[in-house]
Scaffold this active site. Structure first.
Site, short mmCIF file in Angstrom:
data_model
loop_
_atom_site.label_atom_id
_atom_site.label_comp_id
_atom_site.label_asym_id
_atom_site.label_seq_id
_atom_site.Cartn_x
_atom_site.Cartn_y
_atom_site.Cartn_z
N SER A 93 -56.95 29.80 24.17
CA SER A 93 -56.07 30.83 23.64
C SER A 93 -54.61 30.40 23.62
O SER A 93 -53.83 30.89 22.80
CB SER A 93 -56.21 32.13 24.45
OG SER A 93 -57.48 32.71 24.24
N HIS A 145 -50.72 36.97 29.98
CA HIS A 145 -51.87 36.14 29.64
C HIS A 145 -51.52 35.29 28.42
O HIS A 145 -50.52 35.51 27.76
CB HIS A 145 -53.09 37.03 29.38
CG HIS A 145 -54.37 36.42 29.83
ND1 HIS A 145 -55.20 35.72 28.98
CD2 HIS A 145 -54.96 36.37 31.05
CE1 HIS A 145 -56.26 35.29 29.65
NE2 HIS A 145 -56.13 35.66 30.91
N ASP A 275 -62.83 38.77 24.04
CA ASP A 275 -63.05 37.41 24.54
C ASP A 275 -63.75 37.42 25.89
O ASP A 275 -64.73 36.69 26.10
CB ASP A 275 -61.70 36.71 24.63
CG ASP A 275 -61.77 35.38 25.34
OD1 ASP A 275 -62.33 34.43 24.76
OD2 ASP A 275 -61.26 35.28 26.48
N HIS A 319 -59.87 32.51 18.13
CA HIS A 319 -61.01 31.61 18.18
C HIS A 319 -62.25 32.48 18.35
O HIS A 319 -62.15 33.69 18.58
CB HIS A 319 -60.91 30.62 19.34
CG HIS A 319 -60.64 31.29 20.66
ND1 HIS A 319 -61.61 32.03 21.33
CD2 HIS A 319 -59.51 31.40 21.41
CE1 HIS A 319 -61.09 32.54 22.43
NE2 HIS A 319 -59.81 32.18 22.50
N HIS A 447 -65.58 28.95 24.53
CA HIS A 447 -65.22 29.17 23.13
C HIS A 447 -66.05 28.27 22.23
O HIS A 447 -66.73 27.35 22.70
CB HIS A 447 -63.74 28.85 22.91
CG HIS A 447 -62.82 29.66 23.76
ND1 HIS A 447 -61.47 29.39 23.88
CD2 HIS A 447 -63.03 30.75 24.53
CE1 HIS A 447 -60.90 30.26 24.67
NE2 HIS A 447 -61.83 31.09 25.11
#
Length: 483
Positions: A93, A145, A275, A319, A447
């Site tokens: 990320s 984050h 996510d 993603h 991912h």
């Protein structure tokens, strides 16, 4: 059901989706004055598609396969972008957020800097603020984050949470909202509280629903933290949300109220726990948070419909996470998304139930004794027409035995990782079982490298059609904004 605030949400959602209208075409202004960048973290086509199939299933359309479109799927411009970083086809990320925020590739783990961490890249939010636009950063995970941090801070490591948080007031941005702070007093807990630093910088901090609702433009710069925070100082999953929590859509709507001004605004809104749910292979939690994110998108579209000539709304992901796909060998050409309706809580909430049971039985509990909790949380049973099969029961027994062990006693071999991904074994075994029954499958706890969709409406919308790189999303947006 998995929606925010329970079962009453479905009827409201379907009606709103059917009635949503998007104005397309027309004469655009010279530049986009009001800009929304909506990022579903970990959200690619499978996450969108799963939510749409689920909505159709819950609307009683199992007999006739179809979808109920999310608002983001109704936008007139639809494209795809690649997501690779400088050091991997499969990005994280930080690198993906940097690409979207600055138009520059970097290596995984780096926040808005070059791959060596020696040069900072100006972000679209910083450029907009320099122009005189107000800026808002909203996320369902902690506000320092990786994705939100990429728009207001610069650091060679996404894990330097304290330093990232300290850069928040330095940005001067007017509105931060959603999650809290992971390391408010530094990694060792011995540094000045970041909340105090933010307060001294002139920000008003709210942590209750009542204070949040009272916020107005007269309050100046704002940091609005959700009253309910779960692990990682993030907002709860939509499936676990109660009336004590503020939704992502609510935070978005308040942002518009506070940021709206003649010079315009830029707002980044992240659905961050899509996510997290996909990392844990929890389809129900992923679907719930995708729908919650889409509710925030609808708030932006409502604003667009009122200001069509000078607004741009862009919706994308950074993603894909989990390698989610629609289809499983055991269900062949069929899907049974109605089976997902049996799950009433996220894997994270169920972990807490499981941990309490392990403590109360000192790790000597039995699956049969605990199974009423499984039935309550996942709708699975040991007896009856839809009872777990022999092979399913065997896998559940194996996972339950692992979960009853202390963390230091658990298996750490590759086979165990492939089964549970480092998560609570029994919780993951249950989500996998339910997902397979529904006709969903996963390839990873990490991912993946597939492209993600980009949807847009507003000033310059036509440029978002086609197939391009994530760095081009930045360029298309800055071009539309005249930056």
């Amino acid at each position: 059901m998995i929606f925010m605030r329970g079962r009453r949400f479905l009827a409201k959602f379907v009606l709103a989706t059917v009635m949503v209208t998007v104005l397309a075409g027309g004469a655009w202004a010279d530049r986009a004055k009001y800009v929304f960048l909506m990022i579903g973290d970990g959200m690619a086509m499978p996450q969108r598609n799963a939510a749409e199939i689920y909505l159709a299933s819950m609307a009683g359309k199992d007999a006739r396969p179809g979808i109920v479109k999310l608002a983001m799927s109704t936008l007139p411009a639809q494209g795809f972008c690649t997501t690779y970083s400088t050091n991997s086809i499969i990005t994280d990320s930080a690198a993906a957020g940097t690409a979207l925020a600055t138009g520059n590739k970097t290596k995984s783990g780096v926040i808005a800097m070059n791959p060596t961490g020696t040069e900072s890249h100006e972000t679209i939010a910083e450029m907009a603020h320099k122009r005189g636009m107000k800026v808002g950063i909203v996320s369902s995970v902690s506000i320092e984050h990786a994705t939100p941090a990429c728009f207001y801070s610069h650091n060679e490591s996404r894990n330097d949470y304290y330093e990232l948080a300290c850069q928040l007031p330095e940005s001067g941005f007017e509105y931060f909202a959603g999650g809290g702070f992971k390391k408010p007093k530094g990694p060792k807990g011995d540094q000045p509280d970041v909340m105090g630093i933010i307060d001294k910088a002139g920000y008003r901090i709210t942590e209750t629903i009542e204070d949040f609702r009272k916020l107005s433009k007269e309050d100046g710069k704002i940091v609005a933290i959700n009253p309910v925070l779960w692990s990682g100082k993030a907002m709860p999953y939509a499936v676990d949300e109660t009336d004590r929590s503020i939704s992502l859509a609510d935070f978005t709507a308040k942002g518009i109220e506070l940021l709206d001004n003649p010079e315009g605004f830029f707002m980044m809104v992240e659905g961050g726990k899509i996510d997290w749910a996909c990392h844990a292979n929890d389809a129900v939690s992923s679907i719930g948070d995708t729908i919650a994110f889409d509710e925030a998108v609808k708030v932006a579209l409502d604003f667009y419909n009122d200001h069509p000539e000078d607004t741009l709304v862009v919706v994308t992901g950074d993603h894909e996470t989990g390698g989610l796909t629609i289809g499983f060998a055991g269900t062949k050409y069929d899907t049974f998304f109605g089976k997902l309706d049996g799950q009433k809580m996220s894997y994270e909430a169920f972990d807490l139930v499981l941990v309490d049971y392990r403590k109360s039985t000192e790790g000597k509990g039995s699956l049969e004794d605990f199974f009423p909790q499984v039935e309550k949380a996942f709708g699975l049973s040991l007896k009856g027409q839809d009872a777990v099969t022999g092979s399913e029961l065997a896998s559940l027994k194996q996972a339950f035995a692992e979960s009853m062990k202390g963390s230091k006693e658990r298996s750490e071999d590759q086979e165990t990782y492939l089964l549970y991904g480092g998560y609570e074994p029994f919780s993951i075994a249950l989500t996998h079982l339910l997902n397979r029954r529904a006709g969903l499958a996963w390839t990873s706890y990490a991912h993946t490298g597939v492209p993600v969709p980009v949807s847009a409406v507003g000033v310059g919308q036509e440029t978002f059609n086609g197939y391009y790189d994530n760095t081009d999303v930045f360029r298309k947006m800055t071009s539309a904004m005249g930056l």
